[in-house]
Design a protein around this motif. Structure first.
Motif, PDB file in Angstrom:
ATOM      1  N   ASN A   1       0.655  -0.989  -0.015  1.00 33.40           N
ATOM      2  CA  ASN A   1       0.169  -0.111   0.083  1.00 33.40           C
ATOM      3  C   ASN A   1       0.953   1.430  -0.057  1.00 33.40           C
ATOM      4  N   GLN A   2       0.638   2.146  -0.836  1.00 32.71           N
ATOM      5  CA  GLN A   2       1.254   3.274  -0.909  1.00 32.71           C
ATOM      6  C   GLN A   2       0.470   4.381  -0.066  1.00 32.71           C
ATOM      7  N   ILE A   3       1.405   5.102   0.592  1.00 30.35           N
ATOM      8  CA  ILE A   3       0.788   6.143   1.590  1.00 30.35           C
ATOM      9  C   ILE A   3       1.049   7.390   0.973  1.00 30.35           C
ATOM     10  N   SER A   4       0.437   8.451   0.733  1.00 34.06           N
ATOM     11  CA  SER A   4       0.514   9.745   0.152  1.00 34.06           C
ATOM     12  C   SER A   4      -0.074  10.779   0.777  1.00 34.06           C
ATOM     13  N   LEU A   5       0.035  12.038   0.516  1.00 37.45           N
ATOM     14  CA  LEU A   5      -0.460  13.269   1.247  1.00 37.45           C
ATOM     15  C   LEU A   5      -1.268  13.787   0.570  1.00 37.45           C
ATOM     16  N   CYS A   6      -2.383  14.165   1.162  1.00 37.73           N
ATOM     17  CA  CYS A   6      -3.458  15.241   0.501  1.00 37.73           C
ATOM     18  C   CYS A   6      -3.534  16.337   1.124  1.00 37.73           C
ATOM     19  N   LEU A   7      -3.420  17.447   0.440  1.00 40.08           N
ATOM     20  CA  LEU A   7      -3.264  18.703   0.722  1.00 40.08           C
ATOM     21  C   LEU A   7      -4.674  19.493   0.382  1.00 40.08           C
ATOM     22  N   TRP A   8      -5.230  20.107   1.224  1.00 45.08           N
ATOM     23  CA  TRP A   8      -6.836  20.745   1.125  1.00 45.08           C
ATOM     24  C   TRP A   8      -6.286  22.217   0.603  1.00 45.08           C
ATOM     25  N   PHE A   9      -6.806  22.691  -0.522  1.00 45.69           N
ATOM     26  CA  PHE A   9      -6.724  24.013  -0.824  1.00 45.69           C
ATOM     27  C   PHE A   9      -8.235  24.614  -1.188  1.00 45.69           C
ATOM     28  N   ASP A  10      -8.194  26.014  -1.415  1.00 47.94           N
ATOM     29  CA  ASP A  10      -9.416  26.762  -1.543  1.00 47.94           C
ATOM     30  C   ASP A  10      -9.054  27.403  -2.985  1.00 47.94           C
ATOM     31  N   GLY A  11      -9.146  26.276  -3.899  1.00 46.26           N
ATOM     32  CA  GLY A  11      -9.074  26.498  -5.346  1.00 46.26           C
ATOM     33  C   GLY A  11      -7.590  26.678  -5.892  1.00 46.26           C
ATOM     34  N   GLN A  12      -6.535  26.534  -5.076  1.00 43.51           N
ATOM     35  CA  GLN A  12      -5.248  26.746  -5.642  1.00 43.51           C
ATOM     36  C   GLN A  12      -4.449  25.447  -5.777  1.00 43.51           C
ATOM     37  N   ALA A  13      -5.006  24.106  -5.684  1.00 45.14           N
ATOM     38  CA  ALA A  13      -4.423  23.035  -5.970  1.00 45.14           C
ATOM     39  C   ALA A  13      -3.333  22.882  -6.949  1.00 45.14           C
ATOM     40  N   LYS A  14      -3.702  23.264  -8.326  1.00 47.59           N
ATOM     41  CA  LYS A  14      -2.776  23.074  -9.231  1.00 47.59           C
ATOM     42  C   LYS A  14      -1.864  24.003  -9.298  1.00 47.59           C
ATOM     43  N   GLU A  15      -2.153  25.279  -8.879  1.00 43.94           N
ATOM     44  CA  GLU A  15      -1.017  26.396  -8.834  1.00 43.94           C
ATOM     45  C   GLU A  15      -0.071  25.992  -7.700  1.00 43.94           C
ATOM     46  N   ALA A  16      -0.551  25.373  -6.510  1.00 44.06           N
ATOM     47  CA  ALA A  16       0.493  25.116  -5.378  1.00 44.06           C
ATOM     48  C   ALA A  16       1.261  24.082  -6.108  1.00 44.06           C
ATOM     49  N   ALA A  17       0.557  22.797  -6.804  1.00 40.14           N
ATOM     50  CA  ALA A  17       1.173  21.732  -7.252  1.00 40.14           C
ATOM     51  C   ALA A  17       2.513  22.159  -8.152  1.00 40.14           C
ATOM     52  N   GLU A  18       2.029  23.123  -9.125  1.00 42.40           N
ATOM     53  CA  GLU A  18       2.964  23.635 -10.011  1.00 42.40           C
ATOM     54  C   GLU A  18       4.322  24.362  -9.423  1.00 42.40           C
ATOM     55  N   PHE A  19       3.852  25.210  -8.044  1.00 49.32           N
ATOM     56  CA  PHE A  19       4.860  25.791  -7.387  1.00 49.32           C
ATOM     57  C   PHE A  19       5.970  24.664  -6.959  1.00 49.32           C
ATOM     58  N   TYR A  20       5.434  23.644  -5.955  1.00 55.28           N
ATOM     59  CA  TYR A  20       6.058  22.818  -5.411  1.00 55.28           C
ATOM     60  C   TYR A  20       7.060  22.096  -6.393  1.00 55.28           C
ATOM     61  N   CYS A  21       6.426  21.695  -7.575  1.00 49.53           N
ATOM     62  CA  CYS A  21       6.984  20.923  -8.540  1.00 49.53           C
ATOM     63  C   CYS A  21       8.428  21.719  -9.153  1.00 49.53           C
ATOM     64  N   SER A  22       8.051  22.872  -9.278  1.00 45.27           N
ATOM     65  CA  SER A  22       8.992  23.798  -9.692  1.00 45.27           C
ATOM     66  C   SER A  22      10.383  23.870  -8.701  1.00 45.27           C
ATOM     67  N   ILE A  23      10.279  23.800  -7.383  1.00 42.37           N
ATOM     68  CA  ILE A  23      11.363  23.710  -6.449  1.00 42.37           C
ATOM     69  C   ILE A  23      12.072  22.542  -6.349  1.00 42.37           C
ATOM     70  N   PHE A  24      11.302  21.311  -6.447  1.00 44.22           N
ATOM     71  CA  PHE A  24      12.084  20.224  -6.009  1.00 44.22           C
ATOM     72  C   PHE A  24      12.529  19.254  -7.354  1.00 44.22           C
ATOM     73  N   GLU A  25      13.455  18.707  -7.271  1.00 48.61           N
ATOM     74  CA  GLU A  25      13.934  17.893  -8.459  1.00 48.61           C
ATOM     75  C   GLU A  25      13.107  16.598  -8.318  1.00 48.61           C
ATOM     76  N   ASN A  26      13.237  15.988  -9.570  1.00 50.72           N
ATOM     77  CA  ASN A  26      12.441  14.727  -9.530  1.00 50.72           C
ATOM     78  C   ASN A  26      10.892  14.780  -9.490  1.00 50.72           C
ATOM     79  N   SER A  27      10.186  15.947  -9.933  1.00 52.59           N
ATOM     80  CA  SER A  27       8.931  16.369  -9.521  1.00 52.59           C
ATOM     81  C   SER A  27       7.944  16.599 -10.869  1.00 52.59           C
ATOM     82  N   LYS A  28       6.889  16.138 -10.491  1.00 47.04           N
ATOM     83  CA  LYS A  28       5.980  16.451 -11.802  1.00 47.04           C
ATOM     84  C   LYS A  28       4.482  16.065 -11.528  1.00 47.04           C
ATOM     85  N   ILE A  29       3.604  16.867 -12.212  1.00 49.69           N
ATOM     86  CA  ILE A  29       2.211  16.755 -12.128  1.00 49.69           C
ATOM     87  C   ILE A  29       1.687  15.457 -12.942  1.00 49.69           C
TER      88      ILE A  29
END
Length: 140
Positions: free
Chosen positions: A3-31
């Protein structure tokens, strides 16, 4: 069963924007997928999910992600990127521009803290810090 455990982050409409921001910071990251309700992404190979759940829940310091850093350059990089539009806190903690908490920590901290001769001085030194300074910890 694996079983894979993953984290779910709750946003108020900015989920994709936040994911793009985080992926731009960390290597080996993607949507990996996105729709108006949720986005799935990987940060440094770890699966995450962003949910556009609305305004009823906000992030707080009870949950954070820890970024272990080998060098001062890594600490400086992640601190600068993640505090952009966010806020600094004490002892390596910060909130990003979405209000999520992170800890930017030198990997050597545990070793320094467990040193019977230096541990107390190291703790006193880092309690005064916002962003960790490895050289100051080593010289404590």
């Amino acid at each position: 069963m694996n079983n894979q455990i993953s984290l779910c982050l709750w946003f108020d409409g900015q989920a994709k924007e936040a994911a793009e921001f985080y992926c731009s910071i960390f290597e080996n990251s993607k949507i990996t997928s996105a729709n108006p309700m949720m986005v799935t992404f990987e940060l440094n190979g770890r699966k995450m999910m962003g949910l556009n759940g609305g305004p009823m829940f906000k992030f707080n310091e009870a949950a954070s992600l820890v970024v272990n850093c080998e060098t001062q350059e890594e600490i400086d990089y992640y601190w600068t990127k993640l505090t952009e539009g966010g806020e600094e806190s004490m002892c390596g903690w910060l909130k990003d521009k979405y209000g999520f908490s992170w800890q930017i920590v030198p990997t050597i901290l545990g070793k320094l803290m467990s040193d019977p001769e230096k541990g107390q001085r190291v703790m006193i030194a880092f309690l005064k810090m916002r962003k960790f300074d490895i050289e100051t910890l080593l010289n404590a």
